[in-house]
Design a protein around this motif. Sequence first.
Motif, PDB file in Angstrom:
ATOM      1  N   LEU A  72       0.819  -1.208   0.000  1.00 15.04           N
ATOM      2  CA  LEU A  72       0.000   0.000   0.000  1.00 15.04           C
ATOM      3  C   LEU A  72       0.856   1.263   0.000  1.00 15.04           C
ATOM      4  O   LEU A  72       0.504   2.256  -0.636  1.00 15.04           O
ATOM      5  N   GLY A  73       1.977   1.224   0.697  1.00 20.52           N
ATOM      6  CA  GLY A  73       2.894   2.360   0.684  1.00 20.52           C
ATOM      7  C   GLY A  73       3.456   2.619  -0.709  1.00 20.52           C
ATOM      8  O   GLY A  73       3.575   3.768  -1.143  1.00 20.52           O
ATOM      9  N   GLU A  74       3.788   1.537  -1.413  1.00 24.63           N
ATOM     10  CA  GLU A  74       4.296   1.679  -2.777  1.00 24.63           C
ATOM     11  C   GLU A  74       3.226   2.264  -3.700  1.00 24.63           C
ATOM     12  O   GLU A  74       3.510   3.156  -4.505  1.00 24.63           O
ATOM     13  N   VAL A  75       1.999   1.765  -3.593  1.00 24.28           N
ATOM     14  CA  VAL A  75       0.916   2.259  -4.441  1.00 24.28           C
ATOM     15  C   VAL A  75       0.635   3.726  -4.137  1.00 24.28           C
ATOM     16  O   VAL A  75       0.486   4.543  -5.050  1.00 24.28           O
ATOM     17  N   ALA A  76       0.582   4.081  -2.860  1.00 23.29           N
ATOM     18  CA  ALA A  76       0.336   5.481  -2.483  1.00 23.29           C
ATOM     19  C   ALA A  76       1.453   6.382  -2.995  1.00 23.29           C
ATOM     20  O   ALA A  76       1.209   7.528  -3.371  1.00 23.29           O
ATOM     21  N   GLY A  77       2.679   5.881  -3.039  1.00 23.32           N
ATOM     22  CA  GLY A  77       3.790   6.655  -3.561  1.00 23.32           C
ATOM     23  C   GLY A  77       3.758   6.812  -5.081  1.00 23.32           C
ATOM     24  O   GLY A  77       4.267   7.787  -5.619  1.00 23.32           O
ATOM     25  N   MET A  78       3.137   5.856  -5.755  1.00 25.68           N
ATOM     26  CA  MET A  78       3.067   5.879  -7.220  1.00 25.68           C
ATOM     27  C   MET A  78       1.930   6.747  -7.743  1.00 25.68           C
ATOM     28  O   MET A  78       2.049   7.332  -8.809  1.00 25.68           O
ATOM     29  N   VAL A  79       0.820   6.785  -7.024  1.00 29.95           N
ATOM     30  CA  VAL A  79      -0.384   7.457  -7.519  1.00 29.95           C
ATOM     31  C   VAL A  79      -0.556   8.789  -6.795  1.00 29.95           C
ATOM     32  O   VAL A  79      -0.787   8.813  -5.585  1.00 29.95           O
ATOM     33  N   PRO A  80      -0.459   9.906  -7.498  1.00 34.48           N
ATOM     34  CA  PRO A  80      -0.603  11.215  -6.860  1.00 34.48           C
ATOM     35  C   PRO A  80      -1.985  11.390  -6.229  1.00 34.48           C
ATOM     36  O   PRO A  80      -2.990  10.959  -6.785  1.00 34.48           O
ATOM     37  N   GLY A  81      -2.004  11.990  -5.039  1.00 34.88           N
ATOM     38  CA  GLY A  81      -3.264  12.272  -4.358  1.00 34.88           C
ATOM     39  C   GLY A  81      -3.819  11.118  -3.558  1.00 34.88           C
ATOM     40  O   GLY A  81      -4.916  11.201  -3.015  1.00 34.88           O
ATOM     41  N   VAL A  82      -3.064  10.009  -3.465  1.00 32.89           N
ATOM     42  CA  VAL A  82      -3.510   8.840  -2.701  1.00 32.89           C
ATOM     43  C   VAL A  82      -2.691   8.752  -1.421  1.00 32.89           C
ATOM     44  O   VAL A  82      -1.470   8.877  -1.442  1.00 32.89           O
TER      45      VAL A  82
END
Length: 137
Positions: A72-82
């Motif tokens: 989840l940390g990786e996804v949040a870092g990849m997608v702006p505004g998440v």
Amino acid sequence: MSGLVVCAVVLVAASVYGVLQRRRSGRVRVRGRDDGKRLGAAELGEALGERATLVQFSSAFCAPCRATRRVLGEVAGMVPGVTHVEIDAEDQLDLVRRLDILKTPTVLVLDAGGNVVRRATGQPRKADVIAALGEAV
């Protein structure tokens, strides 16, 4: 001889149950029980993401929770505004009961308004989380 048959039936039933549980664990899905459920900054202890929020319910001795935190940390870092928010289920029992959290890790995908749009129990795959964000943003 009948003891052997009973043993075989129990073994087959347990195997089928295990396979079904494994297939369901970690899958991101929409649940009817989440309709109308909403979380705000007060319940999360942090601000909502501009576009979406990934809320992870964890517990201290949960091994899959660590891997879920990383994904989840990786996804949040990849997608702006998440934003990714992790909540200790043991510290927030009222919230856990209100949201029907039955095991850890459980991940809720919230839209910008804090509405629950998707849920995953167990360790989700990165691709499934990214796909679930598509509905939230």
